[in-house]
Design a protein around this motif. Structure first.
Motif, short mmCIF file in Angstrom:
data_model
loop_
_atom_site.label_atom_id
_atom_site.label_comp_id
_atom_site.label_asym_id
_atom_site.label_seq_id
_atom_site.Cartn_x
_atom_site.Cartn_y
_atom_site.Cartn_z
N LEU A 29 52.39 10.57 10.25
CA LEU A 29 51.67 11.63 9.54
C LEU A 29 51.79 12.97 10.28
O LEU A 29 51.96 14.02 9.66
CB LEU A 29 50.20 11.26 9.36
N TRP A 30 51.70 12.92 11.62
CA TRP A 30 51.83 14.16 12.38
C TRP A 30 53.25 14.71 12.28
O TRP A 30 53.44 15.92 12.19
CB TRP A 30 51.44 13.95 13.84
N THR A 31 54.24 13.83 12.27
CA THR A 31 55.63 14.29 12.11
C THR A 31 55.82 14.94 10.74
O THR A 31 56.44 16.01 10.65
CB THR A 31 56.61 13.11 12.29
N ILE A 32 55.27 14.35 9.71
CA ILE A 32 55.34 14.94 8.36
C ILE A 32 54.60 16.28 8.33
O ILE A 32 55.08 17.26 7.77
CB ILE A 32 54.78 13.96 7.31
N THR A 33 53.44 16.33 8.99
CA THR A 33 52.68 17.57 9.08
C THR A 33 53.49 18.64 9.80
O THR A 33 53.56 19.80 9.36
CB THR A 33 51.34 17.33 9.82
N SER A 34 54.13 18.25 10.91
CA SER A 34 54.94 19.20 11.67
C SER A 34 56.13 19.70 10.86
O SER A 34 56.44 20.90 10.89
CB SER A 34 55.43 18.55 12.97
N LEU A 35 56.78 18.81 10.14
CA LEU A 35 57.89 19.24 9.28
C LEU A 35 57.40 20.19 8.19
O LEU A 35 58.06 21.18 7.88
CB LEU A 35 58.58 18.03 8.66
N SER A 36 56.23 19.90 7.65
CA SER A 36 55.63 20.79 6.64
C SER A 36 55.33 22.16 7.24
O SER A 36 55.58 23.19 6.60
CB SER A 36 54.36 20.17 6.07
N LEU A 37 54.81 22.17 8.45
CA LEU A 37 54.53 23.43 9.13
C LEU A 37 55.81 24.21 9.41
O LEU A 37 55.84 25.43 9.31
CB LEU A 37 53.76 23.19 10.44
N LEU A 38 56.89 23.50 9.72
CA LEU A 38 58.18 24.16 9.93
C LEU A 38 58.65 24.82 8.64
O LEU A 38 59.09 25.97 8.65
CB LEU A 38 59.22 23.16 10.44
N ILE A 39 58.53 24.10 7.53
CA ILE A 39 58.94 24.66 6.24
C ILE A 39 58.07 25.85 5.88
O ILE A 39 58.57 26.88 5.41
CB ILE A 39 58.90 23.57 5.14
N ILE A 40 56.78 25.76 6.14
CA ILE A 40 55.88 26.89 5.90
C ILE A 40 56.31 28.09 6.75
O ILE A 40 56.35 29.23 6.25
CB ILE A 40 54.42 26.50 6.19
N ALA A 41 56.65 27.84 8.01
CA ALA A 41 57.10 28.93 8.89
C ALA A 41 58.38 29.56 8.35
O ALA A 41 58.52 30.79 8.33
CB ALA A 41 57.31 28.42 10.31
N VAL A 42 59.31 28.73 7.89
CA VAL A 42 60.56 29.25 7.31
C VAL A 42 60.24 30.13 6.10
O VAL A 42 60.77 31.24 5.96
CB VAL A 42 61.52 28.11 6.91
N LEU A 43 59.36 29.65 5.23
CA LEU A 43 59.00 30.42 4.04
C LEU A 43 58.29 31.73 4.41
O LEU A 43 58.55 32.77 3.79
CB LEU A 43 58.12 29.59 3.10
N LEU A 44 57.43 31.69 5.41
CA LEU A 44 56.74 32.89 5.85
C LEU A 44 57.72 33.90 6.45
O LEU A 44 57.64 35.10 6.17
CB LEU A 44 55.65 32.55 6.87
N ILE A 45 58.62 33.40 7.28
CA ILE A 45 59.61 34.30 7.88
C ILE A 45 60.52 34.87 6.79
O ILE A 45 60.84 36.06 6.80
CB ILE A 45 60.43 33.56 8.98
N GLU A 46 60.88 34.04 5.84
CA GLU A 46 61.70 34.52 4.72
C GLU A 46 60.95 35.60 3.95
O GLU A 46 61.53 36.64 3.60
CB GLU A 46 62.06 33.36 3.79
N ALA A 47 59.68 35.38 3.69
CA ALA A 47 58.89 36.38 2.96
C ALA A 47 58.79 37.69 3.75
O ALA A 47 58.78 38.76 3.16
CB ALA A 47 57.49 35.84 2.68
N GLY A 48 58.73 37.58 5.07
CA GLY A 48 58.58 38.78 5.89
C GLY A 48 59.88 39.51 6.19
O GLY A 48 59.88 40.71 6.39
#
Length: 185
Positions: A29-48
């Protein structure tokens, strides 16, 4: 290998839900959470910053969020974070959100978000210094407000003694050797 938990008590609240499942399930679950956070970071950086179009122009290859995420995963610290179950992806997501908020001029909210990374205070304090040097008082107020709240939560979890015990733990050479984070290791 077991080591001491060397983060402030407020971060433990993040892990409470994982205690209701087996160690293996919690790790997954933590690995899935971490992967989700990575994708969120990618999307945030892309947006910025629009990195996808920049990479596409540079490489002349069609790039999407999935490919950028894979590129991020090839970065050794990201892979290590996932293998060891570290909280670095959470810090990356916090940095990314603070970056986007600062770019939008939402300084106070950026400071509030940045304070959520105080579980690794040594990575946040230099940013606080930069905010101070750039006269970003609103961001510093947000950082201070949420930081104070997190200290109060830590005191609520561990008692007032945490205010002296936690710094003592971090700087005591005996605990550094036992905890596995001495420089010679």
């Amino acid at each position: 290998v077991q080591v001491f938990y060397n983060h402030p008590p407020f971060e433990t609240l993040l892990f409470v839900p994982f205690t209701y499942v087996s160690y293996r399930a919690a790790y997954m679950l933590w690995t899935i959470t971490s992967l989700s956070l990575l994708i969120i970071a990618v999307l945030l950086i892309e947006a910025g910053r629009g990195i996808i179009s920049s990479i596409s122009q540079f490489t002349r290859v069609r790039v999407d969020v999935g490919l950028v995420t894979v590129v991020f995963l090839t970065f050794a610290p990201a892979t290590t974070c996932l293998l060891l179950g570290q909280d670095s992806m959470l810090m990356l997501a916090i940095y990314s959100m603070a970056f986007v908020l600062l770019k939008r001029g939402s300084d106070f909210r950026a400071g509030c978000v940045l304070a959520c990374g105080l579980f690794k205070f040594q990575l946040i304090l230099p940013f606080a210094l930069i905010l101070l040097l750039r006269h970003k008082c609103s961001a510093l107020r947000g950082l201070g407000l949420v930081g104070t709240l997190l200290v109060m939560i830590s005191v609520g979890i561990s008692g007032a003694g945490v205010l002296s015990a936690y710094p003592r733990f971090l700087f005591d050479s005996t605990y550094q050797r036992i905890g596995g984070f001495a420089p010679e290791f």
